[in-house]
Design an enzyme around this catalytic site. Sequence first.
Site, PDB file in Angstrom:
ATOM      1  N   ARG A 274       3.436   7.408   4.211  1.00 43.86           N
ATOM      2  CA  ARG A 274       4.836   6.809   4.030  1.00 43.86           C
ATOM      3  C   ARG A 274       6.022   7.569   4.706  1.00 43.86           C
ATOM      4  NH1 ARG A 274       4.256   5.017  -2.331  1.00 43.86           N
ATOM      5  NH2 ARG A 274       2.461   3.929  -2.116  1.00 43.86           N
ATOM      6  N   ARG A 289       6.918  14.118  -3.224  1.00 46.44           N
ATOM      7  CA  ARG A 289       7.226  12.939  -2.395  1.00 46.44           C
ATOM      8  C   ARG A 289       6.779  13.315  -0.914  1.00 46.44           C
ATOM      9  NH1 ARG A 289      10.151   8.648  -3.746  1.00 46.44           N
ATOM     10  NH2 ARG A 289      10.966   9.968  -5.463  1.00 46.44           N
ATOM     11  N   GLU A 361       6.678   9.495 -12.572  1.00 47.76           N
ATOM     12  CA  GLU A 361       5.742   8.464 -12.168  1.00 47.76           C
ATOM     13  C   GLU A 361       4.515   8.791 -11.754  1.00 47.76           C
ATOM     14  OE1 GLU A 361       4.030   5.977  -9.331  1.00 47.76           O
ATOM     15  OE2 GLU A 361       5.993   6.620  -8.929  1.00 47.76           O
ATOM     16  N   SER A 364       1.803   3.209 -10.839  1.00 48.33           N
ATOM     17  CA  SER A 364       2.509   1.793 -11.057  1.00 48.33           C
ATOM     18  C   SER A 364       1.423   0.657 -10.937  1.00 48.33           C
ATOM     19  CB  SER A 364       3.420   1.744 -10.053  1.00 48.33           C
ATOM     20  OG  SER A 364       4.583   1.983 -10.075  1.00 48.33           O
ATOM     21  N   ARG A 403      -0.204  14.035  -7.475  1.00 45.63           N
ATOM     22  CA  ARG A 403       0.676  14.186  -8.773  1.00 45.63           C
ATOM     23  C   ARG A 403      -0.299  14.699  -9.834  1.00 45.63           C
ATOM     24  NH1 ARG A 403       5.876  10.034  -8.320  1.00 45.63           N
ATOM     25  NH2 ARG A 403       6.575  10.494  -6.211  1.00 45.63           N
TER      26      ARG A 403
END
Length: 441
Positions: A274, A289, A361, A364, A403
């Site tokens: 990303r 990130r 988070e 999701s 994570r």
Amino acid sequence: MLDLNVVRANLELVEKKLCDRGADPAALLGGFRALDQRRRERITEAEQLKAQRNKLSEEVARLKKSGQDATAVMDETRALKARMDEMEAAAAASEDEMRAILSSIPNVCRDEVPVGRDETANVEVKKWGAIPVFAFPPKPHWELGEQLGILDLNRAAKISGARFAVYWGDGAKLERALISFMLDVHTREHGYTEVLPPFIVNSKSLFGTGQLPKFAEDLFRCTDAESFTPGQYRDNDHWLIPTAEVPVTNLFRDETLDEARLPISLTAYTPCFRSEAGSYGKDVRGIIRQHQFQKVELVKFTRPEDSDAEHEKLTRNAETILEKLGLPYRRMLLSTGDTGFSAAKTFDLEVWLPGQNLYREISSCSSFEAFQARRANIRYKPKGQGKSAFVHTLNGSGLAVGRTWLAILENYQQADGSVRVPEALIRYMGGQEIICPRAGA
């Protein structure tokens, strides 16, 4: 993509739902209403012309039968046919323009989704696990990783740039152990079929799951995709995947599935890429990130009537990984303003990070209803019905590996700087129970 007929019949409701997301309906829908009116007018005119043509065709037949000259009437019939074709083509063009507008409009959120502009309106659904109490100030993972000699951000920046990581020794071993552990739990206990898809996809696939055209800047494109133009989705251009959701969902693009196969539950490990174009300045420390990270994904294809139950099941499957690892977490129902473009409803799982004193988070879990299936043309044949219908698609991280890695470091850190290995991972670590500082990294 939303159903064109549903939007046409419920335009005011769709506009309200877009407002609930914090979007501007006028900017997104543009001339949709005018296009629809124009389309209706052209269809009406085409039907009227068809009726006139049918009457004239009867007149031609009568004249020919009586031996009279029908040339003038036949010429008029041909003119009506040409005009009718013109109106039908214009109506089709209006419909194409309406579909193009819909391709950039987000999904409609479910009624139970809380209305709010951002994450502050998210609702906590549940909490699991006790927050660990330390007899010392807990450190964040970037300090632990560096001191243990298992996480190297400086060398990663040297070879690739910012937002990349190098894992050394037990750090690399822990990442690999987590991937194997997650895949084993999901395949052996939860009944998913493992798949290893390509890590590069074409623009048709990214359109199917909703990343294109809206999120092109968040993606890494290969050189053969540099000339990408919204609306032109090809088989022969290539992009790095932002998530395994893209290749796995598109496995069944343009296919009609046998209802007896549903639900289909697939799990896949992939790296993800990303650009993080919209996150400049956010989470610059550590590996929260990254431009490249690993993830184990869960994807389901289901009948609409089973969709809610399968969404809950998928979310519980992801929660099970956290529970087996003994990592405290909470489940959040995302608000309309925080729900992703393609999703109708999303649960976020947030893991507790004591080194940062916050929940973050880690998965999701989303229901897209028929939104992705309509874009990717994924159907099934309902029993007893002649027509096919769109499946519902679901997906969630099961989990984001990096994570999870950092959550283990922060939750299982010891006073001497070492990190205990969660019991569920010991066999995947070859019997190793402690990660100790590594010299010479």
